[in-house]
Design an enzyme around this catalytic site. Structure first.
Site, PDB file in Angstrom:
ATOM      1  N   CYS A 114      37.198  38.987  46.729  1.00 56.01           N
ATOM      2  CA  CYS A 114      38.534  39.504  46.565  1.00 56.01           C
ATOM      3  C   CYS A 114      38.821  40.932  46.790  1.00 56.01           C
ATOM      4  O   CYS A 114      40.001  41.133  47.065  1.00 56.01           O
ATOM      5  CB  CYS A 114      38.991  39.239  45.140  1.00 56.01           C
ATOM      6  SG  CYS A 114      38.705  37.497  44.653  1.00 56.01           S
ATOM      7  N   HIS A 255      45.913  42.465  44.086  1.00 54.86           N
ATOM      8  CA  HIS A 255      44.968  41.167  44.462  1.00 54.86           C
ATOM      9  C   HIS A 255      45.870  40.379  43.386  1.00 54.86           C
ATOM     10  O   HIS A 255      45.853  40.567  42.258  1.00 54.86           O
ATOM     11  CB  HIS A 255      43.693  41.367  44.212  1.00 54.86           C
ATOM     12  CG  HIS A 255      42.984  39.922  44.226  1.00 54.86           C
ATOM     13  ND1 HIS A 255      42.843  39.289  45.284  1.00 54.86           N
ATOM     14  CD2 HIS A 255      42.227  39.573  43.029  1.00 54.86           C
ATOM     15  CE1 HIS A 255      42.220  38.187  44.772  1.00 54.86           C
ATOM     16  NE2 HIS A 255      41.696  38.186  43.681  1.00 54.86           N
ATOM     17  N   ASN A 285      45.008  32.250  43.942  1.00 55.28           N
ATOM     18  CA  ASN A 285      44.221  33.321  44.388  1.00 55.28           C
ATOM     19  C   ASN A 285      43.585  32.748  45.982  1.00 55.28           C
ATOM     20  O   ASN A 285      42.809  31.864  45.860  1.00 55.28           O
ATOM     21  CB  ASN A 285      42.953  33.376  43.291  1.00 55.28           C
ATOM     22  CG  ASN A 285      42.056  34.549  43.637  1.00 55.28           C
ATOM     23  OD1 ASN A 285      42.060  35.057  44.694  1.00 55.28           O
ATOM     24  ND2 ASN A 285      41.372  35.130  42.647  1.00 55.28           N
TER      25      ASN A 285
HETATM   26  O1  UT7 Z   1      39.584  36.989  41.942  1.00 56.92           O
HETATM   27  C1  UT7 Z   1      38.479  37.396  41.155  1.00 56.92           C
HETATM   28  C2  UT7 Z   1      38.755  37.905  39.892  1.00 56.92           C
HETATM   29  N1  UT7 Z   1      39.040  36.869  39.071  1.00 56.92           N
HETATM   30  C3  UT7 Z   1      39.687  37.036  37.995  1.00 56.92           C
HETATM   31  O2  UT7 Z   1      40.375  38.283  38.068  1.00 56.92           O
HETATM   32  C4  UT7 Z   1      40.056  35.875  37.070  1.00 56.92           C
HETATM   33  C5  UT7 Z   1      39.985  36.385  35.461  1.00 56.92           C
HETATM   34  N2  UT7 Z   1      39.962  35.472  34.779  1.00 56.92           N
HETATM   35  C6  UT7 Z   1      41.175  34.615  34.506  1.00 56.92           C
HETATM   36  O3  UT7 Z   1      42.085  34.835  35.152  1.00 56.92           O
HETATM   37  C7  UT7 Z   1      41.095  34.094  33.097  1.00 56.92           C
HETATM   38  O4  UT7 Z   1      40.146  34.109  32.415  1.00 56.92           O
HETATM   39  C8  UT7 Z   1      41.202  32.641  33.327  1.00 56.92           C
HETATM   40  C9  UT7 Z   1      42.698  32.105  34.027  1.00 56.92           C
HETATM   41  C10 UT7 Z   1      40.317  31.989  34.255  1.00 56.92           C
HETATM   42  C11 UT7 Z   1      41.247  31.773  32.016  1.00 56.92           C
HETATM   43  O5  UT7 Z   1      42.400  32.240  31.105  1.00 56.92           O
HETATM   44  P1  UT7 Z   1      41.772  32.584  29.436  1.00 56.92           P
HETATM   45  O6  UT7 Z   1      43.022  32.920  28.836  1.00 56.92           O
HETATM   46  O7  UT7 Z   1      40.657  33.704  29.641  1.00 56.92           O
HETATM   47  O8  UT7 Z   1      41.163  31.405  29.109  1.00 56.92           O
HETATM   48  P2  UT7 Z   1      39.891  30.867  28.286  1.00 56.92           P
HETATM   49  O9  UT7 Z   1      38.926  30.878  29.572  1.00 56.92           O
HETATM   50  O10 UT7 Z   1      39.649  31.907  27.214  1.00 56.92           O
HETATM   51  O11 UT7 Z   1      40.024  29.381  27.912  1.00 56.92           O
HETATM   52  C12 UT7 Z   1      40.892  29.137  26.728  1.00 56.92           C
HETATM   53  C13 UT7 Z   1      40.933  27.748  26.374  1.00 56.92           C
HETATM   54  C14 UT7 Z   1      39.575  27.225  26.312  1.00 56.92           C
HETATM   55  O12 UT7 Z   1      39.701  26.339  25.377  1.00 56.92           O
HETATM   56  P3  UT7 Z   1      38.804  26.602  23.864  1.00 56.92           P
HETATM   57  O13 UT7 Z   1      37.430  26.810  24.229  1.00 56.92           O
HETATM   58  O14 UT7 Z   1      39.665  27.714  23.280  1.00 56.92           O
HETATM   59  O15 UT7 Z   1      39.245  25.351  23.223  1.00 56.92           O
HETATM   60  C15 UT7 Z   1      39.369  26.419  27.663  1.00 56.92           C
HETATM   61  O16 UT7 Z   1      38.487  25.368  27.727  1.00 56.92           O
HETATM   62  O17 UT7 Z   1      41.629  27.025  27.539  1.00 56.92           O
HETATM   63  C16 UT7 Z   1      40.641  26.193  27.935  1.00 56.92           C
HETATM   64  N3  UT7 Z   1      40.875  25.847  29.412  1.00 56.92           N
HETATM   65  C17 UT7 Z   1      41.965  24.981  29.851  1.00 56.92           C
HETATM   66  N4  UT7 Z   1      42.916  24.186  29.319  1.00 56.92           N
HETATM   67  C18 UT7 Z   1      43.571  23.627  29.937  1.00 56.92           C
HETATM   68  C19 UT7 Z   1      40.455  26.413  30.485  1.00 56.92           C
HETATM   69  N5  UT7 Z   1      40.866  25.842  31.569  1.00 56.92           N
HETATM   70  C20 UT7 Z   1      41.879  25.064  31.299  1.00 56.92           C
HETATM   71  C21 UT7 Z   1      42.770  24.344  31.894  1.00 56.92           C
HETATM   72  N6  UT7 Z   1      43.630  23.690  31.445  1.00 56.92           N
HETATM   73  N7  UT7 Z   1      42.748  24.472  33.353  1.00 56.92           N
END
Ligand code: UT7
Length: 334
Positions: A114, A255, A285
């Site tokens: 990225c 980004h 992204n």
């Molecule tokens: O470009 C390269 C660099 N990349 C980045 O900068 C990306 C960085 N990360 C992110 O943008 C975020 O961490 C994500 C968007 C990937 C995830 O968001 P988050 O707020 O960190 O969510 P999380 O991973 O903490 O997940 C929260 C909950 C989980 O459930 P539990 O364990 O709390 O029961 C996940 O299983 O949301 C669940 N979850 C989803 N629910 C519905 C994860 N993906 C999904 C989904 N739909 N697609």
């Protein structure tokens, strides 16, 4: 004599027609439009149905040449930033060179995920500043759908396909161009964001396919924490060390990985949201393409104008991250 600087003199982009909406994803994995919008800011993304990264890169490059009013034989060098090359070799830059008939250009690929566009931009700028070349093209192109696992709800909602290109030329007076940069990497980030299959470490086997190692893997939560800090730190640092404040910046061009990371970076820099280029809602992204895609869209819309001061900022796999400070010198869109 003033230092010879590199400046962006033209921009262009290409996005595929097919749209993959959050509603579409609801039918593919266990997710909701609401979850995706509130956690990421993404509403839809584009998918390239036929062709590869070089095809999108060539289309973006041609759009850029048209905007500059020159032909491909005027190009000295093509640098392609991508993590989805058409193949390991030859380089995607060679394939783009052939597709646009840039018969006087050499070229190579650069891999920094990225942050690829910023790393490639600064690499290209060196050839201009030394006087080695007069016209360097930097292309960011990624067909992320080729390495996205559409059974993995954590990641498949994030990515899309696109390409964008910029032209670097020398500016010999003090009117602007690329003024400063901060680029960093930390390989300890590998374990959180990678695609391990297919390279010399894990050559393709039935096992690597069964273990889904040819898809991108990301521990989103871990990456999120460092991305927020990393992107905000270098963006704030480049402004401070040039004796500027957020008020002096016309556009922050971040980004587009997550709207919450973008908002945190803008807040840390003291920049109002109206001065931040955001199109993550429409494209998700697109890895190496996000920053030049913003530049091209804002230029085409007449909002990116000569004399404006910009901070470009990125964070991605590696980890890699960085910021670039520049003053825009390209003629305004007609
Ligand atoms: O470009 C390269 C660099 N990349 C980045 O900068 C990306 C960085 N990360 C992110 O943008 C975020 O961490 C994500 C968007 C990937 C995830 O968001 P988050 O707020 O960190 O969510 P999380 O991973 O903490 O997940 C929260 C909950 C989980 O459930 P539990 O364990 O709390 O029961 C996940 O299983 O949301 C669940 N979850 C989803 N629910 C519905 C994860 N993906 C999904 C989904 N739909 N697609």
């Amino acid at each position: 004599m003033p230092k010879r600087r590199a400046t962006i003199t033209a921009v262009g982009h290409y996005v595929p027609e097919k749209i993959l909406s959050n509603r579409d994803l609801e039918t593919m994995v266990n997710t909701t439009d609401e979850w995706i919008r509130t956690r990421t800011g993404i509403e839809e993304r584009r998918i390239l149905e036929q062709g590869a990264s070089s095809d999108m890169g060539a289309m973006a490059l041609k759009n850029m040449l048209q905007n500059r009013g020159i032909t491909a034989d005027a190009i000295d060098l093509i640098i392609v930033a991508t993590v989805t090359p058409d193949m390991f070799f030859p380089s995607t830059a060679c394939l783009v060179q052939e597709k646009v008939h840039a018969k006087n250009a050499w070229g190579f690929d650069l891999s920094a995920a990225c942050s690829g566009f910023l790393f490639a931009l600064m690499t290209g700028a060196q050839f201009i500043e030394t006087g080695a070349h007069k016209r360097v093209v930097v292309v960011g192109t990624d067909k992320m759908s080729a390495i996205t696992d559409y059974t993995d709800r954590n990641n498949c909602i994030l990515f899309g396909d696109a390409a964008a290109a910029v032209l670097l030329e020398p500016v010999e007076d003090d009117s602007g161009g690329i003024l400063d940069h901060i680029l960093r990497c930390d390989g300890a980030g590998e374990r959180y964001l990678h695609m391990r299959g297919g390279g010399s470490l894990h050559p393709p086997t039935h096992e690597t396919v069964d273990k889904r190692m040819h898809y991108l893997y990301q521990d989103g939560k871990a990456v999120f924490k460092v991305a927020v800090v990393g992107m905000a730190d270098v963006s704030a640092e480049i402004v401070q060390r040039n004796s500027l404040t957020g008020k002096d910046i016309d556009w922050l061009v971040p980004h587009q990985a997550n709207l919450r990371i973008i908002d945190a970076t803008a807040e840390r820099m003291g920049i109002e949201k109206s001065k931040v280029m955001i199109n993550i809602n429409r494209y998700g992204n697109t890895t190496a393409a996000t920053i030049p895609l913003c530049l091209s869209e804002w230029w085409h819309a007449g909002k990116l104008r000569k004399g404006q001061t910009l901070v470009l900022a990125a964070f991605g796999a590696g980890y890699t991250w960085g910021s670039v400070l520049l003053r825009w010198t390209a003629e305004n869109a007609a």
